[in-house]
Every structure is written in structure tokens, then in C-alpha cells.
Motif scaffolding. Structure first.
Motif, PDB file in Angstrom:
ATOM      1  N   PRO A  16       0.638  -0.989  -0.116  1.00 41.52           N
ATOM      2  CA  PRO A  16      -0.035   0.013  -0.003  1.00 41.52           C
ATOM      3  C   PRO A  16       0.918   1.220  -0.195  1.00 41.52           C
ATOM      4  O   PRO A  16       1.413   1.821   1.145  1.00 41.52           O
ATOM      5  N   THR A  17       0.865   1.801  -1.156  1.00 45.16           N
ATOM      6  CA  THR A  17       0.998   3.091  -1.006  1.00 45.16           C
ATOM      7  C   THR A  17      -0.291   3.912  -1.672  1.00 45.16           C
ATOM      8  O   THR A  17      -1.193   3.218  -2.329  1.00 45.16           O
ATOM      9  N   ARG A  18      -0.496   4.922  -0.995  1.00 42.39           N
ATOM     10  CA  ARG A  18      -1.921   5.496  -0.778  1.00 42.39           C
ATOM     11  C   ARG A  18      -2.549   5.782  -2.431  1.00 42.39           C
ATOM     12  O   ARG A  18      -3.810   5.348  -2.437  1.00 42.39           O
ATOM     13  N   ASP A 225      -7.735   0.085   0.741  1.00 47.90           N
ATOM     14  CA  ASP A 225      -7.525  -0.070   2.036  1.00 47.90           C
ATOM     15  C   ASP A 225      -8.502   0.870   2.738  1.00 47.90           C
ATOM     16  O   ASP A 225      -8.274   2.127   2.858  1.00 47.90           O
ATOM     17  N   TRP A 228      -7.512   3.714   5.094  1.00 54.21           N
ATOM     18  CA  TRP A 228      -6.981   5.126   4.727  1.00 54.21           C
ATOM     19  C   TRP A 228      -8.271   5.880   4.474  1.00 54.21           C
ATOM     20  O   TRP A 228      -8.239   7.056   4.118  1.00 54.21           O
ATOM     21  N   HIS A 229      -9.496   5.384   4.718  1.00 53.97           N
ATOM     22  CA  HIS A 229     -10.542   6.178   4.337  1.00 53.97           C
ATOM     23  C   HIS A 229     -11.552   6.228   5.467  1.00 53.97           C
ATOM     24  O   HIS A 229     -12.735   6.820   5.248  1.00 53.97           O
TER      25      HIS A 229
END
Ligand SMILES: Nc1ncnc2c1ncn2[C@@H]1O[C@H](COP(=O)(O)OP(=O)(O)OP(=O)(O)O)[C@@H](O)[C@H]1O
Length: 242
Positions: A16-18, A225, A228-229
Motif C-alpha cells: 500500500p502506497t496510498r 484499504d 485510509w478512508h
């Protein structure tokens, strides 16, 4: 591009990179589901997630990850069209047939494994010989040819779960939703499932897999993911994907 509300037929990272989950334009002629500024909460409860932008299309196995309670199953329902989002828009293009594979495989105990895959093919008007050939071809991608003649009740948990995936593929869905495919499986069996997920991505369906299994997450070709939210970092959730 034609856009429609679903006429439903059923119902039933290396990471995960955003920026990985940001919306990408989909090609015109293939199924896609696009979400813009999607957020959801139940009634006056806390927001589970907000400001989610994504485009889902064929050729990938998208992992829907995040802590327990972050809304993975809820977002699957929203993507399927079973539940409207509390905010934002969902657009579907060329998505007519939806299949959902649940975490507990349910089959017909005394029917053979191959029967489970042949049945949806016969339903498409394919004759039995051709249906059996096609069923074997699908089952081979899920490493199930050796157990094709076995009754469902004789299958291991991992074999039964893979059979449900094969059966779902045989029904030629535009959108395949898989909820926690490795829950309740031992690690070896779970690895077995994970190794077939990339095979799913090579089909003609949009494939979305809700999981908090880190290995399943790693087996997916792309990850959304929900951690992230989450606009409410105090929400009582537990992230066990990493
Ligand atoms: N119909 C509903 N009404 C009210 N709250 C709900 C409803 N459905 C789910 N919830 C709540 O919304 C939150 C998110 O649930 P959801 O099942 O989508 O999470 P999840 O990420 O899939 O969790 P898990 O990984 O534990 O399966 C939970 O707190 C759940 O209790």
C-alpha cells in the motif's frame, strides 16, 4: 458508455502506497464499476469510510482490506448494488450478472464436484459434453481436476472453497465478489486459495475480494484499504492485515 442500476440475477500488495486505489478510467467495452466520493454510515452511526474514489474493471483481483468493522462487507454490498452508499455515486457499466462467494462454502453434499460446475454451464444452454469439457478446464485453473468425481461432502475446506470459486466463474459473471475466502481455513489451505486468486484475475469478470488475511492481501493485484478512508480514527477496529 451505458450505465445502469443492476438487474441482479443472484441473491445469493505487495501493497500500500496510498495512490493505488485512486480512480482510473476504464476502457469502454468492458464491465466496470466506478465510485466517486463514496462514503457510508448506517443511520446516525459513525462514518465507516468517506471520500473513496475507485474504478474496478476486469484483469485484476482487487483486495478490499481494512480493520475488522471498517466496512469491507458493506462496501461489497454497495459495489454489488445491494445497498446504496450514504454519499457519493456508484456507476456501473456492462455489469449484469453478479456472483457472490461467501466465506462458508455451501454445496450439495452427495453431488460430485464437477456437477457443481457443470450445472451453471448447462443453464446457459451448453450441451452436457461441452459443459463437462468446459467445467474440467475451469476446475484445472483451481487445481480441482483430481477431485472432480468426488462428492462435495468428501472435499476438504480448501477444495470446497475453490469449487465455489470455480462454480462462480462457470456462471460467467461480470462482477465476482468474494468475502473472506480464507476465513476459518488453516494456513496451508489458505495459501492454496491465495495462489488461485491471480487466476481469477485473468478471467472476464471484475473480481473484488474482501479480506483481512495479509497473505490474501499480498496475492491481490491491487488493494483498496479502508483504513485510509476512515474519518474517525477512534472507531473501534483492529487491523490485522499487516
Ligand atoms: N445493516 C446494518 N445496520 C447497522 N450497522 C451495520 C449494518 N451492517 C453492518 N453494520 C456495522 O457496520 C460496521 C461495518 O460492518 P462490515 O461487516 O461491513 O465490516 P467488515 O470490515 O466487513 O468487518 P469484518 O472484517 O469483521 O467482517 C460494523 O460495525 C457493523 O456492525
Amino acid at each position: 458508455m451505458s450505465t445502469s442500476i443492476l438487474p441482479l440475477e443472484t441473491v445469493a500488495d505487495p501493497v500500500p502506497t496510498r495512490p493505488i486505489d485512486s480512480a482510473r478510467p476504464a476502457a469502454g467495452g468492458i464491465p466496470s464499476v466506478t465510485g466517486e466520493h463514496v462514503g457510508h454510515r448506517f443511520a446516525d452511526g459513525p462514518w465507516l469510510f468517506r471520500d473513496l474514489d475507485f474504478t474496478l474493471t476486469t484483469g485484476e483481483a482487487v483486495g478490499l482490506c481494512g480493520p475488522s468493522g471498517s466496512g469491507k462487507s458493506t462496501l461489497l454490498s454497495i459495489i454489488a448494488g445491494f445497498e446504496p452508499p450514504a454519499e457519493g455515486t456508484i456507476r456501473r457499466s456492462r455489469v449484469n450478472r453478479v456472483r457472490w462467494v461467501f466465506q462458508n462454502p455451501h454445496g450439495m453434499p452427495r453431488r460430485t464436484a464437477i456437477d457443481h460446475v457443470v450445472q451453471p454451464l448447462l443453464g446457459q444452454g451448453i450441451d452436457r459434453t461441452q459443459a463437462e469439457d468446459e467445467a474440467i478446464a475451469i476446475m484445472s485453473t483451481f487445481h480441482l481436476t483430481k477431485v472432480a468425481a468426488r462428492e462435495f461432502r468428501e472435499l476438504s475446506g480448501g477444495e470446497a472453497q475453490r469449487l465455489m470459486l470455480a462454480r462462480a466463474i462457470a456462471s460467467k459473471p461480470d462482477l465476482l465478489l468474494v468475502d473472506e475466502p480464507t476465513a476459518q481455513l488453516d494456513q496451508r489451505t489458505a495459501n492454496d486459495i491465495d495462489s488461485t486468486l491471480t487466476g481469477l484475475a485473468q478471467g472476464d469478470a471484475i473480481v473484488v475480494i474482501a479480506t483481512h488475511d495479509p497473505n490474501t492481501r499480498a496475492a491481490c493485484t491491487r488493494v483498496i484499504d479502508l483504513a485510509w478512508h476512515n474519518p474517525n480514527p477512534n472507531i473501534d477496529t483492529k487491523d490485522d492485515t499487516r
